[in-house]
Design a protein around this motif. Structure first.
Motif, PDB file in Angstrom:
ATOM      1  N   GLN A  18       0.832  -1.199   0.000  1.00  0.00           N
ATOM      2  CA  GLN A  18       0.000   0.000   0.000  1.00  0.00           C
ATOM      3  C   GLN A  18       0.870   1.254   0.000  1.00  0.00           C
ATOM      4  O   GLN A  18       0.374   2.345  -0.263  1.00  0.00           O
ATOM      5  N   ALA A  19       2.171   1.104   0.297  1.00  0.00           N
ATOM      6  CA  ALA A  19       3.098   2.224   0.244  1.00  0.00           C
ATOM      7  C   ALA A  19       3.374   2.554  -1.226  1.00  0.00           C
ATOM      8  O   ALA A  19       3.032   1.797  -2.135  1.00  0.00           O
ATOM      9  N   LYS A  20       4.014   3.671  -1.457  1.00  0.00           N
ATOM     10  CA  LYS A  20       4.337   4.099  -2.811  1.00  0.00           C
ATOM     11  C   LYS A  20       5.551   3.323  -3.326  1.00  0.00           C
ATOM     12  O   LYS A  20       6.470   3.025  -2.576  1.00  0.00           O
ATOM     13  N   LEU A  21       5.544   3.056  -4.600  1.00  0.00           N
ATOM     14  CA  LEU A  21       6.563   2.227  -5.233  1.00  0.00           C
ATOM     15  C   LEU A  21       7.818   3.022  -5.582  1.00  0.00           C
ATOM     16  O   LEU A  21       7.745   4.085  -6.194  1.00  0.00           O
ATOM     17  N   ALA A  22       8.955   2.467  -5.207  1.00  0.00           N
ATOM     18  CA  ALA A  22      10.256   2.957  -5.671  1.00  0.00           C
ATOM     19  C   ALA A  22      11.005   1.750  -6.213  1.00  0.00           C
ATOM     20  O   ALA A  22      10.950   0.665  -5.641  1.00  0.00           O
ATOM     21  N   CYS A  23      11.673   1.947  -7.344  1.00  0.00           N
ATOM     22  CA  CYS A  23      12.456   0.878  -7.956  1.00  0.00           C
ATOM     23  C   CYS A  23      13.547   1.540  -8.793  1.00  0.00           C
ATOM     24  O   CYS A  23      13.576   2.765  -8.935  1.00  0.00           O
ATOM     25  N   SER A  24      14.413   0.751  -9.354  1.00  0.00           N
ATOM     26  CA  SER A  24      15.499   1.300 -10.173  1.00  0.00           C
ATOM     27  C   SER A  24      14.968   2.169 -11.310  1.00  0.00           C
ATOM     28  O   SER A  24      15.569   3.180 -11.665  1.00  0.00           O
ATOM     29  N   ALA A  25      13.827   1.782 -11.877  1.00  0.00           N
ATOM     30  CA  ALA A  25      13.268   2.486 -13.031  1.00  0.00           C
ATOM     31  C   ALA A  25      12.776   3.895 -12.706  1.00  0.00           C
ATOM     32  O   ALA A  25      12.756   4.753 -13.584  1.00  0.00           O
ATOM     33  N   ASN A  26      12.370   4.157 -11.464  1.00  0.00           N
ATOM     34  CA  ASN A  26      11.865   5.489 -11.138  1.00  0.00           C
ATOM     35  C   ASN A  26      12.687   6.198 -10.067  1.00  0.00           C
ATOM     36  O   ASN A  26      12.342   7.308  -9.663  1.00  0.00           O
ATOM     37  N   LEU A  27      13.772   5.591  -9.629  1.00  0.00           N
ATOM     38  CA  LEU A  27      14.542   6.167  -8.528  1.00  0.00           C
ATOM     39  C   LEU A  27      15.112   7.543  -8.859  1.00  0.00           C
ATOM     40  O   LEU A  27      15.038   8.456  -8.040  1.00  0.00           O
ATOM     41  N   LEU A  28      15.652   7.717 -10.050  1.00  0.00           N
ATOM     42  CA  LEU A  28      16.241   9.014 -10.407  1.00  0.00           C
ATOM     43  C   LEU A  28      15.189  10.117 -10.398  1.00  0.00           C
ATOM     44  O   LEU A  28      15.432  11.205  -9.883  1.00  0.00           O
ATOM     45  N   ALA A  29      14.002   9.830 -10.938  1.00  0.00           N
ATOM     46  CA  ALA A  29      12.924  10.820 -10.936  1.00  0.00           C
ATOM     47  C   ALA A  29      12.494  11.145  -9.512  1.00  0.00           C
ATOM     48  O   ALA A  29      12.247  12.309  -9.182  1.00  0.00           O
ATOM     49  N   LEU A  30      12.420  10.132  -8.667  1.00  0.00           N
ATOM     50  CA  LEU A  30      12.059  10.365  -7.261  1.00  0.00           C
ATOM     51  C   LEU A  30      13.068  11.272  -6.574  1.00  0.00           C
ATOM     52  O   LEU A  30      12.694  12.215  -5.878  1.00  0.00           O
TER      53      LEU A  30
END
Length: 126
Positions: A18-30
């Motif tokens: 239920q938490a927000k997703l972080a992964c290699s694919a979106n880490l830089l944008a985050l």
């Protein structure tokens, strides 16, 4: 979970949360959108001492009470949790959301994938 800053990436979560997703694919944008994000390593203290990400603080998984207290007391701060594989933080992320937290991401990949993604991020900054 769909509240990630970069919705143009394709990634099927390994571990649902239920938490927000972080992964290699979106880490830089985050990291670009939330440069002051707090990274919390919930692995055992011994493993943290052997190898960790320099900007991550260690609050071991056995100390969920301290982790939840900090996150719930600081709703204006964004946190990203990581562990060995992404499983435990997906579970803890869901618990925190159920407790009322809206400021929690979980890294859905391994510690080593996070470490590599952060190294790539630092190379791009140079």
């Amino acid at each position: 979970m769909s509240d990630t800053p970069s919705s143009d990436f394709q990634y099927s979560p390994i571990h649902k949360s239920q938490a927000k997703l972080a992964c290699s694919a979106n880490l830089l944008a985050l990291l670009e959108q939330i440069p002051d994000m707090q990274i919390i390593d919930i692995r055992d203290s011994q493993d943290y001492a052997l190898d960790h990400i320099g900007i991550a603080r260690n609050i071991p998984m056995q100390d969920f009470a301290s982790l939840s207290q900090e996150i719930l007391a600081n709703p204006q701060t964004t946190y990203m949790l990581h562990c060995y594989s992404g499983y435990t933080v997906s579970v803890y992320g869901s618990y925190l959301v159920e407790m009322g937290a809206k400021n929690v991401y979980y890294f859905d990949e391994s510690f080593y994938e996070l470490k590599q993604a952060l190294q790539n991020h630092h190379k791009q900054e140079q």
